[in-house]
Design a protein around this motif. Structure first.
Motif, short mmCIF file in Angstrom:
data_model
loop_
_atom_site.label_atom_id
_atom_site.label_comp_id
_atom_site.label_asym_id
_atom_site.label_seq_id
_atom_site.Cartn_x
_atom_site.Cartn_y
_atom_site.Cartn_z
N GLN A 268 20.30 3.70 9.25
CA GLN A 268 20.27 2.24 9.18
C GLN A 268 20.18 1.65 10.58
OE1 GLN A 268 23.56 0.31 9.86
NE2 GLN A 268 22.17 -1.41 10.14
N ASN A 269 19.11 0.88 10.84
CA ASN A 269 18.97 0.14 12.08
C ASN A 269 19.49 -1.29 11.93
OD1 ASN A 269 15.96 1.91 12.42
ND2 ASN A 269 17.73 2.19 13.76
N TYR A 270 19.25 -1.88 10.76
CA TYR A 270 19.73 -3.23 10.50
C TYR A 270 19.61 -3.53 9.01
CZ TYR A 270 14.68 -3.93 11.15
OH TYR A 270 13.32 -3.82 11.09
N PHE A 271 20.14 -4.68 8.60
CA PHE A 271 20.09 -5.12 7.21
C PHE A 271 19.16 -6.33 7.08
CE2 PHE A 271 24.11 -2.86 7.47
CZ PHE A 271 24.15 -2.15 6.28
N ILE A 272 18.52 -6.43 5.91
CA ILE A 272 17.58 -7.51 5.64
C ILE A 272 17.93 -8.15 4.29
CG2 ILE A 272 15.19 -8.07 5.03
CD1 ILE A 272 15.45 -7.64 7.96
N SER A 273 18.02 -9.48 4.26
CA SER A 273 18.06 -10.23 3.01
C SER A 273 16.90 -11.21 3.03
CB SER A 273 19.39 -11.00 2.87
OG SER A 273 20.47 -10.11 2.63
N THR B 65 15.02 0.70 8.35
CA THR B 65 14.92 1.76 9.34
C THR B 65 13.57 1.68 10.02
OG1 THR B 65 16.32 3.20 7.98
CG2 THR B 65 15.04 4.25 9.73
N THR B 66 13.55 1.57 11.33
CA THR B 66 12.29 1.59 12.07
C THR B 66 11.87 3.04 12.27
OG1 THR B 66 12.75 -0.49 13.21
CG2 THR B 66 11.14 0.99 14.22
N LEU B 67 10.74 3.42 11.69
CA LEU B 67 10.27 4.80 11.78
C LEU B 67 9.15 4.97 12.79
CD1 LEU B 67 10.30 5.99 8.05
CD2 LEU B 67 11.99 6.37 9.85
N ILE B 68 8.40 3.93 13.03
CA ILE B 68 7.32 3.99 14.02
C ILE B 68 7.42 2.75 14.89
CG2 ILE B 68 4.81 3.97 14.39
CD1 ILE B 68 4.52 5.41 11.70
N SER B 69 7.52 2.93 16.19
CA SER B 69 7.61 1.80 17.09
C SER B 69 6.73 2.03 18.32
CB SER B 69 9.06 1.55 17.53
OG SER B 69 9.15 0.42 18.36
N LYS B 70 5.63 1.32 18.37
CA LYS B 70 4.73 1.36 19.52
C LYS B 70 4.53 -0.06 20.05
CE LYS B 70 1.18 4.11 19.44
NZ LYS B 70 1.56 4.93 20.61
N ILE B 71 5.58 -0.89 19.89
CA ILE B 71 5.60 -2.24 20.42
C ILE B 71 6.79 -2.35 21.37
CG2 ILE B 71 5.97 -4.68 19.88
CD1 ILE B 71 4.55 -4.30 17.27
N ASP B 72 6.54 -2.74 22.63
CA ASP B 72 7.62 -2.84 23.61
C ASP B 72 8.61 -3.93 23.22
OD1 ASP B 72 6.52 -0.81 25.12
OD2 ASP B 72 5.30 -2.20 26.32
N GLN B 73 8.09 -5.08 22.81
CA GLN B 73 8.94 -6.20 22.40
C GLN B 73 8.18 -7.05 21.40
OE1 GLN B 73 10.58 -8.51 25.59
NE2 GLN B 73 11.47 -10.05 24.25
N SER C 280 -0.80 -1.07 19.50
CA SER C 280 0.48 -1.76 19.49
C SER C 280 0.85 -2.02 18.03
CB SER C 280 0.37 -3.08 20.26
OG SER C 280 1.60 -3.76 20.28
N TYR C 281 1.91 -1.35 17.57
CA TYR C 281 2.17 -1.33 16.12
C TYR C 281 3.59 -0.87 15.87
CZ TYR C 281 2.06 0.92 11.46
OH TYR C 281 2.35 1.33 10.18
N LYS C 282 4.23 -1.44 14.84
CA LYS C 282 5.58 -1.02 14.42
C LYS C 282 5.63 -0.95 12.90
CE LYS C 282 9.37 -3.74 14.69
NZ LYS C 282 10.37 -3.60 13.59
N ALA C 283 6.39 0.00 12.37
CA ALA C 283 6.52 0.16 10.92
C ALA C 283 7.98 0.38 10.55
CB ALA C 283 5.67 1.32 10.42
N ASP C 284 8.44 -0.38 9.55
CA ASP C 284 9.81 -0.26 9.05
C ASP C 284 9.81 0.20 7.60
OD1 ASP C 284 10.75 -1.14 11.45
OD2 ASP C 284 11.46 -3.10 10.72
#
Length: 243
Positions: A37-42, A130-138, A178-182
């Motif tokens: 768990q990286n964070y919670f989402i509602s 859960t962030t599984l792929i992170s290719k974004i700096d910010q 530049s890409y991110k996947a949760d």
């Protein structure tokens, strides 16, 4: 071309196992793996009131931000609007994010209470993200995302999915993307999950398609994932960080 892009992206994330060569022992081990768990989402599905439009909402947002600040609101708040050229958009999603569990009582401050601009119904409560792929700096305050609603196949689970996503990530290292996947789901026993794709701009999104869509790696990943799960819907949004 747009149909081709959409079909590929949906097929790309039919996530699950690495194929029929997984042994029973490997399958059993994979069932022990759980998301970190990286964070919670509602999330809330919201509709503008009959006599209000997006301009009214835009004018209300600074007031909302000040209201939240005055009440020491501790969660991140984003608005998701369908990526559409329709000026008459009436529906949107409010996404609430926090490192710890979200107390829905805290959201009564603005959900169906102290505003007459929009009304909301809860869609999801405390999804584990859960962030599984992170290719974004910010991640920028304005960004693009795609939300896929999916279900694991009979012989698939998070463990086999994680192996496949790690392989996908390693392939992406060969590309300037530049890409991110949760990955999001309600609990570890659920076979349903959401997959969120994030891009900081439409240019980054288009570059992703241009670099990846016709590559041999893309075809390999599509074949790897498409037999393992089913995605029932896919929607593209523009996200705005409000607080």
């Amino acid at each position: 071309m747009m149909i081709k892009k959409k079909n590929l992206l949906i097929a790309l994330f039919f996530l699950g196992s690495c194929g029929n060569e997984v042994s029973n022992k490997q399958q059993n081990l994979s069932e022990l793996m759980q998301p970190n768990q990286n964070y919670f989402i509602s999330q809330y599905e919201c509709t503008l009131s009959k006599n209000n439009n997006l301009n009214d909402l835009e004018q209300y947002i600074p007031k909302l931000s000040q209201l939240l600040k005055n009440h020491s609101f501790k969660y991140q708040l984003d608005f998701y609007f369908l990526d559409s050229h329709d000026d008459e958009i009436k529906n949107f999603i409010i996404n609430v994010k926090n490192e710890e569990s979200i107390d829905s009582e805290d959201l009564n401050l603005f959900i169906n209470s102290e505003n007459s601009i929009f009304q909301c119904l809860q869609k999801n409560n405390n999804l584990v993200a859960t962030t599984l792929i992170s290719k974004i700096d910010q991640q920028d305050d304005i960004y693009y995302l795609e939300i896929l609603d999916c279900e694991f196949g009979t012989d698939s689970n998070f463990g086999t999915f994680k192996v496949a996503s790690d392989y996908f990530y390693n392939l992406l290292n060969e590309y300037s993307i530049s890409y991110k996947a949760d990955f999001l789901n309600s609990d570890s026993s659920s076979r349903n999950f959401y997959w969120h794709n994030f891009f900081n701009s439409s240019v980054d999104r288009d570059d992703f398609y241009a670099s990846w869509i016709d590559s041999e790696d893309s075809i390999e990943i599509k074949d790897l994932f498409s037999e393992q799960s089913e995605c029932f819907s896919s929607n593209s949004y523009i996200g705005y960080k409000v607080f």
